[in-house]
Design an enzyme around this catalytic site. Structure first.
Site, PDB file in Angstrom:
ATOM      1  CE1 TYR A  98      -3.462  -2.709   0.687  1.00 23.96           C
ATOM      2  CE2 TYR A  98      -4.629  -0.705   1.281  1.00 23.96           C
ATOM      3  CZ  TYR A  98      -4.642  -2.042   0.938  1.00 23.96           C
ATOM      4  OH  TYR A  98      -5.850  -2.696   0.867  1.00 23.96           O
ATOM      5  CE  LYS A 114       1.884 -17.968  -2.922  1.00 26.83           C
ATOM      6  NZ  LYS A 114       0.904 -19.067  -2.997  1.00 26.83           N
ATOM      7  CG  ASP A 152      -2.028 -20.491  -1.511  1.00 25.94           C
ATOM      8  OD1 ASP A 152      -1.470 -20.529  -0.382  1.00 25.94           O
ATOM      9  OD2 ASP A 152      -1.548 -21.065  -2.514  1.00 25.94           O
ATOM     10  CG  ASP A 211      -8.063  -4.916   1.851  1.00 25.81           C
ATOM     11  OD1 ASP A 211      -8.979  -4.455   2.558  1.00 25.81           O
ATOM     12  OD2 ASP A 211      -8.068  -4.854   0.602  1.00 25.81           O
ATOM     13  CG  ASP A 239     -13.630  -7.283   2.555  1.00 24.26           C
ATOM     14  OD1 ASP A 239     -13.316  -6.614   3.557  1.00 24.26           O
ATOM     15  OD2 ASP A 239     -14.144  -6.783   1.533  1.00 24.26           O
TER      16      ASP A 239
HETATM   17  C1  IPM Z   1     -10.343  -1.336   4.281  1.00 23.03           C
HETATM   18  C2  IPM Z   1     -10.580  -0.723   2.944  1.00 23.03           C
HETATM   19  C3  IPM Z   1      -9.395   0.179   2.591  1.00 23.03           C
HETATM   20  C4  IPM Z   1      -8.157  -0.687   2.587  1.00 23.03           C
HETATM   21  C5  IPM Z   1      -9.542   0.947   1.285  1.00 23.03           C
HETATM   22  C6  IPM Z   1     -10.811   1.761   1.247  1.00 23.03           C
HETATM   23  C7  IPM Z   1      -8.338   1.812   1.000  1.00 23.03           C
HETATM   24  O1  IPM Z   1     -10.795  -1.688   1.970  1.00 23.03           O
HETATM   25  O2  IPM Z   1     -10.270  -0.583   5.273  1.00 23.03           O
HETATM   26  O3  IPM Z   1     -10.227  -2.553   4.368  1.00 23.03           O
HETATM   27  O4  IPM Z   1      -7.863  -1.357   1.599  1.00 23.03           O
HETATM   28  O5  IPM Z   1      -7.466  -0.691   3.606  1.00 23.03           O
HETATM   29 MN    MN Z   2     -10.856  -3.728   2.764  1.00 21.83          MN
END
Ligand code: IPM
Ligand code: MN
Length: 350
Positions: free
Chosen positions: A138, A184, A216, A240, A244
């Site tokens: 990032y 990884k 993975d 990240d 999710d």
């Molecule tokens: C999160 C979001 C952010 C990230 C984006 C919006 C930059 O997806 O907080 O997980 O990737 O960190």
């Molecule tokens: Mn995110």
């Protein structure tokens, strides 16, 4: 005792809708509980681009720095796709400027929530992802883009790895004493460095079971057998993506809070989901992620797990009564879910 200062960044699209819910619950749960606070609402993200011309105005950053904690709802959206600086840049900059290098994202499936999971839940699921937040791909350089070629750089140094790993080990000591480093290392040099450093640190925590997993395989295990995890420690991009995925096995991304913290200074609490432009304004956004972010703040920044517990119980109760927004299969509105959570808190105090 004085008043705590809480910076409030509502952001874009569904952001203000869920922030309203979070602040309402904060107000109710702190009533007559010797928890006094002032909030300061500040422009951030696309909202700040519209009002001030940049996603993280200096005043917003200054007030955040001087606050005791920061609540953030959600930012971004198609409206700013072509803005010279995107709202997301504001988020990355605030994390970096406040030194919030550790991002903690819980996946906790209570017995009430198990019915909502898309996977079969046999054993209790309770793990956290500790995601490195201010380095890696990032932020690494060089970074460039032409019409023919683009470059991103994944870079870590030992200090950046050590400080976030320390948080993971310390959390594990308070939990189930198990840390899994996800990387990884069969391909990436940065991952090999993580393994070297974290492996050495693990020796300082003999009570902790320490293991590693390729990312993975970890993605697969989160679906296949998530009960095996306690603390997952991982770098920025992997964290990240995995967070999710982990959120989804709880049944809804709309229920997961997070905490971002550094060595000192205020921590920042935010849902892990985005600003959901597709449902903004419909009044059907799940407020639970924001309300849990408030609970996480009370617990971690203000040492008030008593108030946090009241919130968690009230949330479980509203879900149990099937007063839920459409993401959890219900037909209730954001305001009805919030009102039910408020009611449950008040009732439990009678
Ligand atoms: C999160 C979001 C952010 C990230 C984006 C919006 C930059 O997806 O907080 O997980 O990737 O960190
Ligand atoms: Mn995110």
């Amino acid at each position: 005792m004085g008043k705590y200062q809480i910076a409030v960044l509502s952001g874009d699209y569904i952001g203000p809708e869920i922030m309203k819910a979070g602040l309402k619950v904060l107000k109710i749960v702190s009533e007559n509980k010797n928890f006094n606070y002032d909030i300061k609402k500040l422009p951030f993200g696309g909202d700040a681009i519209d009002k001030i011309g940049e996603p993280l105005p200096q005043e917003t950053l200054d007030v955040c720095k001087n606050s005791d904690a920061i609540l953030l709802a959600a930012i971004g959206g198609p409206k700013w796709d072509h803005a010279p600086v995107r709202p997301e840049t504001g988020l990355l900059t605030i994390r970096k400027s406040l030194g919030l290098f550790a991002n903690v994202r819980p996946t906790n499936i209570s017995s009430v929530m198990a019915a909502y999971s898309p996977i079969k839940i046999n054993d209790p699921i309770d793990f956290v992802i500790v995601r490195e937040l201010t380095s890696g791909i990032y932020f690494g350089h060089p970074r460039s883009q032409t019409d023919y070629e683009a470059i991103d750089t994944m870079r870590y140094n030992a200090d950046e790895i050590r400080r976030v790993a320390k948080i993971a080990f310390e959390m594990a000591m308070e939990r189930k004493k198990h840390v899994t480093l996800v990387d990884k290392a069969n391909v990436l040099a940065t991952s090999k460095l993580w393994r070297q450093i974290v492996g050495k640190m693990a020796k300082d925590y003999p009570e902790i079971k320490y293991d590693t997993s390729y990312v993975d395989a970890a993605a697969m295990k989160i679906i296949h057998d998530p009960s095996q995890f306690d603390v997952i420690l991982t770098e920025n991009l992997f964290g990240d993506i995995l967070s999710d995925e982990a959120a989804q096995i709880t049944g809804s991304l709309g229920t997961i809070p997070s905490m971002s913290k550094g060595q000192m200074g205020p921590a920042l609490y935010e849902p892990i989901h985005g600003s959901a432009p597709d449902i903004a304004g419909l009044g059907i956004t799940d407020p639970i992620s924001m309300i849990k972010s408030v609970a996480m703040m009370l617990e971690n920044s203000f040492n008030r797990s008593d108030l946090a517990q009241e919130i968690y119980l009230a949330i479980d109760r509203s879900i149990n009564e099937e007063i839920t927004t459409p993401d959890l299969g219900g037909t209730s509105k954001t305001e009805q879910v919030t009102a039910e959570i408020v009611r449950a808190i008040k009732e439990s105090r009678k």
